[in-house]
Design an enzyme around this catalytic site. Structure first.
Site, PDB file in Angstrom:
ATOM      1  N   HIS A 150     -14.553  -6.822  -4.056  1.00 10.60           N
ATOM      2  CA  HIS A 150     -14.397  -5.910  -5.361  1.00 10.60           C
ATOM      3  C   HIS A 150     -15.808  -6.107  -6.284  1.00 10.60           C
ATOM      4  CE1 HIS A 150     -10.446  -6.753  -4.037  1.00 10.60           C
ATOM      5  NE2 HIS A 150      -9.993  -5.462  -4.713  1.00 10.60           N
ATOM      6  N   GLU A 178       0.889  -1.154  -0.066  1.00  6.47           N
ATOM      7  CA  GLU A 178       0.024  -0.064   0.104  1.00  6.47           C
ATOM      8  C   GLU A 178       0.744   1.392  -0.012  1.00  6.47           C
ATOM      9  OE1 GLU A 178      -2.843  -0.165  -0.531  1.00  6.47           O
ATOM     10  OE2 GLU A 178      -3.439  -2.238  -0.216  1.00  6.47           O
TER      11      GLU A 178
END
Length: 685
Positions: free
Chosen positions: A581, A449
């Site tokens: 998702h 990240e």
């Protein structure tokens, strides 16, 4: 997540854009359009070879010293002011008398981007507030903002399309590139449907965030996905207990997502068709800049086909070992049940590594135990990652990163714990949202990240708003994963003091490659299927009454050799919807592409360091020469085609599956010999 296309898209398409780990924008407020090609020269420095040391008792960080980074609380987006400024600026659009005039086009873009970047900043701010505090009020604020921005989007998209059509013969490559991307935007006149889409999207995210699974024997004892159910899937060995967790989550989340999701994508598809696209899949595919639908899907199909021999050998070995652990539970010649692979969605298998380890005499270093032994704080997890980036000449995190990120799961409110990175687009405000645990998975995730954040900062410094984006949708994920792989390489763990150099022998290296293959190679069919399934759904090629769920599992069996844990029903179940998702409506082939790209990036940087064999033992820590080349690619943002940008680092201008095969070549050779020796059949159909 996307480029300029997203800024002019309405809620219909862009509502998912701020919810994931590639909100790839940065807009220093007074950047000028004339800076489009302002790329600063890079200066190389000597390699840095010092080992890294840690002192948990002298961390000099907010965790250990109980201080907060000094950040002006007023230095943030003012939603009311930004909206008022935009309302005034929208009245001053330049007069257009000739859509082929480049001076007029440039003036219009200056006007457009001034407003668009404020819209982005406000949307990012409100979405962050919602994902870190799921309340009805925060959801309403997001919806209201989307509706407020709609008239601007509706106004500018047709104009962008006109400019794009009339500038096709222009010699100004930047104007053609920018208008070409803007012209793909979509709009809607139907405010009722816009509002409905916003509510449906928020409801989908809420279902995922708050779903819980209760004990069969104690209905009052219920668990959320993170961290409990995820941990069960990782560490539990009992077949029936794993079945309980898997079935519970897929029922409680997927079944509830089903009716909402179908209504939601119907609205998206309707709007997309009204904007000239065949369906939503065509819109998603266009963003990759890899040709039309047929060319794009042909490329992806071939990449998976190239890698399947390696995957099939890995699958055969894993299935053979699990068959011994769970005798008479499933066919040793067929697909593997999804719930015994260490992950709720069987997308990665590395959490079963301890049960499958090829050479128990050479155990891999237990990063979780090392972190615990060294008394790592949450903050140290992040500073360790930061040190990797700064060692190769990339950026330290900003004060706002430390002050405003969400590093641990709050106890006083619901949040979306799915890890993500966000570019708030205002004055060096970059953040991550990670419900961090001190373990090996989060050690990797943090590097991943923060890799997104490095990308934000690199193109944020070098590029104007128009190009502050990844080269294509796969690049952002690939950047983070490339650094994540370096972070856990044996050579880097030795440097960190996590691993003794004497422990690394041939058996250790096979174990390491095997574990990484369980994470990376095992993912590829899943990454491929996620959008292949949705493309069929968007195109109306799935009968929703009779094959909505069975088609999902047919694809998973065909391409991945993975089957449902228990019998499922097309009338009730929607197991695809149990994956984040899907309800968040995030395109997924970007992750598949990212897995190809990350090995190309990795191989290229190793080659720059002079390493061409045993790539898994390469460590670029401290190599500012390699870092400068990497940074040069990052700094280009989306200013050129992704093929041209890829070439800057790799000298390659296309996706190459061979980089993965090169990396795992020693393991592939070992697997073929081992499966033959053990009599494990290869394949599952």
């Amino acid at each position: 997540m996307k480029n300029c296309i997203i800024i002019v898209s309405l809620l219909f398409i862009s509502s998912f854009e701020f919810s994931t780990s590639y909100q790839k924008r940065n807009h220093h407020f007074d950047r000028r359009f004339e800076q489009l090609l302002d790329i600063l020269k890079l200066h190389l420095t000597d390699d840095f070879d010092e080992p890294i040391t840690f002192d948990a008792n002298n961390d000099n960080n907010p965790d250990s010293l109980n201080i907060e980074p000094q950040v002006d609380p007023n230095d943030r987006v003012n939603v009311e002011l930004w909206n008022r400024l935009n309302a005034e600026d929208e009245k001053t659009m330049p007069t257009i008398t000739d859509y082929s005039d480049e001076v007029t086009a440039t003036a219009w873009l200056k006007w457009y981007f001034r407003i668009a970047q404020r819209h982005h900043q406000v949307s990012a701010h409100l979405h962050w507030n919602y994902e870190t505090n799921i309340t009805e009020e925060n959801q309403k604020l997001m919806t209201a903002q989307s509706l407020l921005q709609s008239p601007f989007s509706h106004k500018v998209v047709p104009i962008a399309k006109e400019f794009n059509e009339n500038l096709k013969e222009s010699e100004n490559g930047d104007l053609k590139r920018i208008f070409g991307r803007l012209a793909t935007g979509v709009v809607s006149d139907n405010m009722v449907e816009l509002k409905k889409a916003s509510k449906l999207h928020a409801k989908l995210e809420n279902i995922y965030a708050v779903a819980k699974v209760c004990e069969s024997s104690d209905p009052g004892k219920c668990y959320a996905l993170a961290p409990y159910l995820e941990r069960v899937m990782q560490v539990e060995k009992d077949y029936d207990r794993l079945t309980w967790a898997w079935k519970g989550w897929h029922d409680e989340c997927g079944n509830k997502v089903r009716p909402v999701y179908l209504s939601y994508i119907d609205l998206l598809n309707k709007n997309i068709k009204e904007n000239g696209y065949t369906d939503l899949s065509e819109y998603w595919i266009k963003d990759y800049e890899m040709g039309g639908v047929v060319e794009f899907e042909g490329t992806i199909d071939q990449l998976l086909k190239d890698i399947m021999p390696l995957y099939e050998q890995l699958h055969a070995y894993v299935r053979g070992r699990l068959c011994s652990m769970y005798p008479n539970r499933f066919s040793c010649n067929g697909p593997i049940p999804a719930h015994i692979l260490g992950n709720m969605w069987a997308q990665t298998w590395h959490d079963r590594f301890d049960d499958l380890i090829p050479y128990p005499d050479a155990p891999l270093v237990n990063i979780t135990e090392v972190l615990t032994k060294k008394k790592f704080t949450t903050h140290q997890m992040y500073t360790t990652s930061e040190s990797f980036f700064t060692s190769i000449g990339l950026y330290p995190m900003t004060p706002k990163f430390w002050a405003r990120s969400l590093f641990t799961k709050p106890t006083d409110r619901d949040v979306v714990c799915h890890p993500s990175a966000s570019d708030m687009g205002y004055h060096d405000d970059y953040r991550v949202k990670i419900c961090t645990e001190i373990d090996d998975d989060y050690f990797y995730t943090i590097h991943h990240e923060m890799g997104h954040v490095e990308y934000y900062m690199a193109y944020g410094e070098k590029q104007p708003f128009a190009y502050r984006d990844g080269a294509n949708s796969g690049f952002h994920e690939a950047i983070g994963d490339t650094i994540g792989m370096y972070a856990i390489s044996p050579s880097h763990l030795i440097r960190l003091g996590f691993l003794d150099e004497e422990a690394v022998n041939q058996h250790y290296e096979i174990n390491f490659l095997f574990r990484l293959a369980l994470q990376k190679v095992a993912f590829l069919p899943f990454g491929y299927i996620m959008d292949k399934y949705r493309f069929l759904l968007f195109r109306g090629q799935i009968d929703r009454e009779y094959e909505l769920n069975s088609q999902w599992w047919a694809l998973r069996v065909e391409y991945g050799g993975v089957m449902a844990a228990v019998d499922r029903s097309d009338k009730v179940n929607f197991d695809a919807g149990a994956k984040y998702h899907i309800p968040s409506n995030v395109p997924y082939l970007r992750y598949f592409i990212a897995h190809i790209l990350q090995f190309q990036f990795y191989r290229a940087m190793c080659r720059l360091q002079g390493v061409t064999e045993r790539l898994h033992m390469c460590d670029i820590y401290g190599n500012k020469f390699v870092g400068a080349r990497f940074k040069k690619m990052l700094a280009m943002g989306s200013s050129k085609s992704w093929q041209d940008i890829l070439k800057v680092l790799t000298d390659e201008d296309r996706l190459e599956s061979k980089a993965i095969l090169d990396f795992f070549e020693p393991l592939h050779t070992w697997l073929k010999a081992e499966n033959l020796a053990r009599g494990y059949p290869v394949g599952w159909m």
